[in-house]
Write a protein that holds these residues in place. Sequence first.
Motif, PDB file in Angstrom:
ATOM      1  N   MET A  27     -60.024  35.443 -36.691  1.00 20.03           N
ATOM      2  CA  MET A  27     -59.723  34.522 -37.772  1.00 20.03           C
ATOM      3  C   MET A  27     -58.992  35.276 -38.873  1.00 20.03           C
ATOM      4  SD  MET A  27     -63.295  32.400 -38.027  1.00 20.03           S
ATOM      5  CE  MET A  27     -62.663  31.146 -39.092  1.00 20.03           C
ATOM      6  N   ARG A  28     -57.997  34.607 -39.406  1.00 18.35           N
ATOM      7  CA  ARG A  28     -57.193  35.209 -40.467  1.00 18.35           C
ATOM      8  C   ARG A  28     -57.048  34.193 -41.600  1.00 18.35           C
ATOM      9  NH1 ARG A  28     -53.759  39.281 -41.677  1.00 18.35           N
ATOM     10  NH2 ARG A  28     -51.886  38.751 -42.821  1.00 18.35           N
ATOM     11  N   PHE A  29     -57.205  34.670 -42.821  1.00 16.82           N
ATOM     12  CA  PHE A  29     -57.075  33.826 -44.004  1.00 16.82           C
ATOM     13  C   PHE A  29     -56.143  34.500 -44.987  1.00 16.82           C
ATOM     14  CE2 PHE A  29     -61.554  33.705 -42.621  1.00 16.82           C
ATOM     15  CZ  PHE A  29     -61.619  32.387 -42.185  1.00 16.82           C
ATOM     16  N   THR A  30     -55.356  33.708 -45.684  1.00 17.88           N
ATOM     17  CA  THR A  30     -54.563  34.193 -46.801  1.00 17.88           C
ATOM     18  C   THR A  30     -54.751  33.191 -47.921  1.00 17.88           C
ATOM     19  OG1 THR A  30     -52.947  35.209 -45.334  1.00 17.88           O
ATOM     20  CG2 THR A  30     -52.259  34.833 -47.603  1.00 17.88           C
ATOM     21  N   GLY A  31     -55.214  33.677 -49.065  1.00 18.56           N
ATOM     22  CA  GLY A  31     -55.456  32.758 -50.157  1.00 18.56           C
ATOM     23  C   GLY A  31     -55.503  33.439 -51.501  1.00 18.56           C
ATOM     24  N   LYS A  32     -55.461  32.596 -52.521  1.00 19.50           N
ATOM     25  CA  LYS A  32     -55.556  33.056 -53.903  1.00 19.50           C
ATOM     26  C   LYS A  32     -56.994  33.487 -54.193  1.00 19.50           C
ATOM     27  CE  LYS A  32     -55.775  30.033 -57.092  1.00 19.50           C
ATOM     28  NZ  LYS A  32     -55.485  28.866 -57.886  1.00 19.50           N
ATOM     29  N   VAL A  33     -57.127  34.541 -54.969  1.00 18.31           N
ATOM     30  CA  VAL A  33     -58.441  35.100 -55.306  1.00 18.31           C
ATOM     31  C   VAL A  33     -59.002  34.442 -56.560  1.00 18.31           C
ATOM     32  CG1 VAL A  33     -59.619  37.186 -56.120  1.00 18.31           C
ATOM     33  CG2 VAL A  33     -57.995  37.327 -54.215  1.00 18.31           C
ATOM     34  N   TRP A  34     -60.258  34.076 -56.457  1.00 19.70           N
ATOM     35  CA  TRP A  34     -61.087  33.657 -57.590  1.00 19.70           C
ATOM     36  C   TRP A  34     -62.093  34.770 -57.784  1.00 19.70           C
ATOM     37  CZ3 TRP A  34     -60.263  29.089 -60.197  1.00 19.70           C
ATOM     38  CH2 TRP A  34     -59.338  28.224 -59.621  1.00 19.70           C
ATOM     39  N   ILE A  49     -59.202  44.227 -56.659  1.00 13.30           N
ATOM     40  CA  ILE A  49     -58.791  42.854 -56.385  1.00 13.30           C
ATOM     41  C   ILE A  49     -59.040  42.038 -57.650  1.00 13.30           C
ATOM     42  CG2 ILE A  49     -59.106  40.841 -54.923  1.00 13.30           C
ATOM     43  CD1 ILE A  49     -60.340  42.783 -52.813  1.00 13.30           C
ATOM     44  N   LYS A  50     -57.992  41.420 -58.166  1.00 18.56           N
ATOM     45  CA  LYS A  50     -58.065  40.685 -59.435  1.00 18.56           C
ATOM     46  C   LYS A  50     -57.916  39.181 -59.206  1.00 18.56           C
ATOM     47  CE  LYS A  50     -57.962  44.654 -61.617  1.00 18.56           C
ATOM     48  NZ  LYS A  50     -59.185  45.380 -61.513  1.00 18.56           N
ATOM     49  N   ALA A  51     -58.420  38.412 -60.150  1.00 14.64           N
ATOM     50  CA  ALA A  51     -58.240  36.959 -60.118  1.00 14.64           C
ATOM     51  C   ALA A  51     -56.752  36.650 -60.064  1.00 14.64           C
ATOM     52  CB  ALA A  51     -58.877  36.323 -61.346  1.00 14.64           C
ATOM     53  N   GLY A  52     -56.389  35.718 -59.185  1.00 18.57           N
ATOM     54  CA  GLY A  52     -54.992  35.319 -59.050  1.00 18.57           C
ATOM     55  C   GLY A  52     -54.213  36.101 -58.013  1.00 18.57           C
ATOM     56  N   ASP A  53     -54.723  37.268 -57.596  1.00 19.99           N
ATOM     57  CA  ASP A  53     -54.078  38.006 -56.509  1.00 19.99           C
ATOM     58  C   ASP A  53     -54.102  37.148 -55.246  1.00 19.99           C
ATOM     59  OD1 ASP A  53     -53.779  40.190 -58.188  1.00 19.99           O
ATOM     60  OD2 ASP A  53     -55.270  41.448 -57.163  1.00 19.99           O
ATOM     61  N   THR A  54     -53.271  37.479 -54.286  1.00 17.70           N
ATOM     62  CA  THR A  54     -53.320  36.836 -52.977  1.00 17.70           C
ATOM     63  C   THR A  54     -53.857  37.853 -51.990  1.00 17.70           C
ATOM     64  OG1 THR A  54     -51.458  35.411 -53.511  1.00 17.70           O
ATOM     65  CG2 THR A  54     -51.982  35.680 -51.179  1.00 17.70           C
ATOM     66  N   LEU A  55     -54.889  37.455 -51.267  1.00 20.07           N
ATOM     67  CA  LEU A  55     -55.558  38.341 -50.336  1.00 20.07           C
ATOM     68  C   LEU A  55     -55.381  37.804 -48.921  1.00 20.07           C
ATOM     69  CD1 LEU A  55     -57.387  40.873 -50.519  1.00 20.07           C
ATOM     70  CD2 LEU A  55     -59.349  39.334 -50.477  1.00 20.07           C
ATOM     71  N   ALA A  56     -54.982  38.686 -48.007  1.00 19.33           N
ATOM     72  CA  ALA A  56     -54.900  38.356 -46.584  1.00 19.33           C
ATOM     73  C   ALA A  56     -56.049  39.073 -45.889  1.00 19.33           C
ATOM     74  CB  ALA A  56     -53.565  38.806 -46.001  1.00 19.33           C
ATOM     75  N   VAL A  57     -56.851  38.328 -45.158  1.00 20.99           N
ATOM     76  CA  VAL A  57     -58.042  38.860 -44.505  1.00 20.99           C
ATOM     77  C   VAL A  57     -57.960  38.557 -43.022  1.00 20.99           C
ATOM     78  CG1 VAL A  57     -60.556  38.694 -44.371  1.00 20.99           C
ATOM     79  CG2 VAL A  57     -59.429  38.497 -46.593  1.00 20.99           C
ATOM     80  N   ASP A  58     -58.134  39.579 -42.203  1.00 17.89           N
ATOM     81  CA  ASP A  58     -58.178  39.416 -40.758  1.00 17.89           C
ATOM     82  C   ASP A  58     -59.561  39.838 -40.289  1.00 17.89           C
ATOM     83  OD1 ASP A  58     -57.976  39.605 -37.966  1.00 17.89           O
ATOM     84  OD2 ASP A  58     -55.850  40.153 -38.088  1.00 17.89           O
ATOM     85  N   LEU A  59     -60.412  38.853 -40.007  1.00 22.09           N
ATOM     86  CA  LEU A  59     -61.802  39.140 -39.648  1.00 22.09           C
ATOM     87  C   LEU A  59     -61.926  39.883 -38.327  1.00 22.09           C
ATOM     88  CD1 LEU A  59     -63.520  35.765 -40.633  1.00 22.09           C
ATOM     89  CD2 LEU A  59     -63.441  37.898 -41.939  1.00 22.09           C
ATOM     90  N   ALA A  60     -61.110  39.526 -37.363  1.00 19.60           N
ATOM     91  CA  ALA A  60     -61.211  40.154 -36.045  1.00 19.60           C
ATOM     92  C   ALA A  60     -60.770  41.613 -36.086  1.00 19.60           C
ATOM     93  CB  ALA A  60     -60.377  39.382 -35.028  1.00 19.60           C
ATOM     94  N   GLN A  82     -67.994  35.250 -35.726  1.00 19.06           N
ATOM     95  CA  GLN A  82     -66.642  34.696 -35.793  1.00 19.06           C
ATOM     96  C   GLN A  82     -66.553  33.401 -34.995  1.00 19.06           C
ATOM     97  OE1 GLN A  82     -63.258  37.415 -35.405  1.00 19.06           O
ATOM     98  NE2 GLN A  82     -64.709  39.111 -35.561  1.00 19.06           N
ATOM     99  N   ASP A  83     -67.221  33.360 -33.840  1.00 21.48           N
ATOM    100  CA  ASP A  83     -67.228  32.147 -33.017  1.00 21.48           C
ATOM    101  C   ASP A  83     -67.912  30.993 -33.749  1.00 21.48           C
ATOM    102  OD1 ASP A  83     -65.968  33.579 -31.006  1.00 21.48           O
ATOM    103  OD2 ASP A  83     -67.811  33.861 -29.820  1.00 21.48           O
ATOM    104  N   ILE A  84     -69.018  31.287 -34.434  1.00 21.95           N
ATOM    105  CA  ILE A  84     -69.724  30.258 -35.204  1.00 21.95           C
ATOM    106  C   ILE A  84     -68.816  29.733 -36.313  1.00 21.95           C
ATOM    107  CG2 ILE A  84     -71.651  29.854 -36.819  1.00 21.95           C
ATOM    108  CD1 ILE A  84     -73.301  31.819 -35.054  1.00 21.95           C
ATOM    109  N   ALA A  85     -68.158  30.635 -37.030  1.00 19.14           N
ATOM    110  CA  ALA A  85     -67.255  30.222 -38.107  1.00 19.14           C
ATOM    111  C   ALA A  85     -66.091  29.405 -37.548  1.00 19.14           C
ATOM    112  CB  ALA A  85     -66.738  31.446 -38.863  1.00 19.14           C
ATOM    113  N   GLN A  86     -65.514  29.845 -36.436  1.00 24.32           N
ATOM    114  CA  GLN A  86     -64.395  29.141 -35.810  1.00 24.32           C
ATOM    115  C   GLN A  86     -64.805  27.730 -35.395  1.00 24.32           C
ATOM    116  OE1 GLN A  86     -61.328  30.900 -35.346  1.00 24.32           O
ATOM    117  NE2 GLN A  86     -60.469  28.905 -34.995  1.00 24.32           N
ATOM    118  N   ALA A  87     -66.047  27.575 -34.933  1.00 22.14           N
ATOM    119  CA  ALA A  87     -66.546  26.266 -34.503  1.00 22.14           C
ATOM    120  C   ALA A  87     -66.865  25.351 -35.678  1.00 22.14           C
ATOM    121  CB  ALA A  87     -67.788  26.447 -33.629  1.00 22.14           C
TER     122      ALA A  87
END
Length: 167
Positions: free
Chosen positions: A1-8, A112-123, A146-151
């Motif tokens: 699983m991979r996520f890219t998002g704005k940091v809070w 890691i600061k508020a407003g940064d963009t973070l890309a996370v690759d769990l696998a 990861q399977d539980i989260a994916q489901a």
Amino acid sequence: MRFTGKVWRYGDNVDTDVIIPARYLNTANMKELAAHAMEDIDPTFAGRVEAGDIIVAGKNFGCGSSREHAPGALKAAGVACVVAESFARIFYRNAINIGLPLIELGEGDNNIKAGDTLAVDLAAGEAENLATGEKFAIPALPGFIQDIAQAGGLVPYTQQLLAKKKA
């Protein structure tokens, strides 16, 4: 699983009463609860969070009561994952049960600061702060988590396993 998002970004000891205030727990509708997520610590959160955003916090995120509404409200608000120095154990388990990935970084999240963009690759066990270019290792989540989260959580995951057994 991979996520890219704005940091809070939040600090230490963000408890479940801050994540979803008890005054709203007269409903189990997660979308309704999401409209009030984090409002006592950040009144702008629920109105501005976007699908895929990532919360980064300090120590003991999710402390307090064991209510499963807290991770559920965050997930319903669109939070893709939570990265923190450490998590309260019951929050950690509740998040797994509903399919919200948590990443425990120890003290590795200080840049890691508020407003940064973070890309996370769990696998792969990797993350990159796209605002600074800094890359760092994260603990890879075990495959079954990861399977539980994916489901989408423990119940859908179990339903998938049972359906495969019947086939």
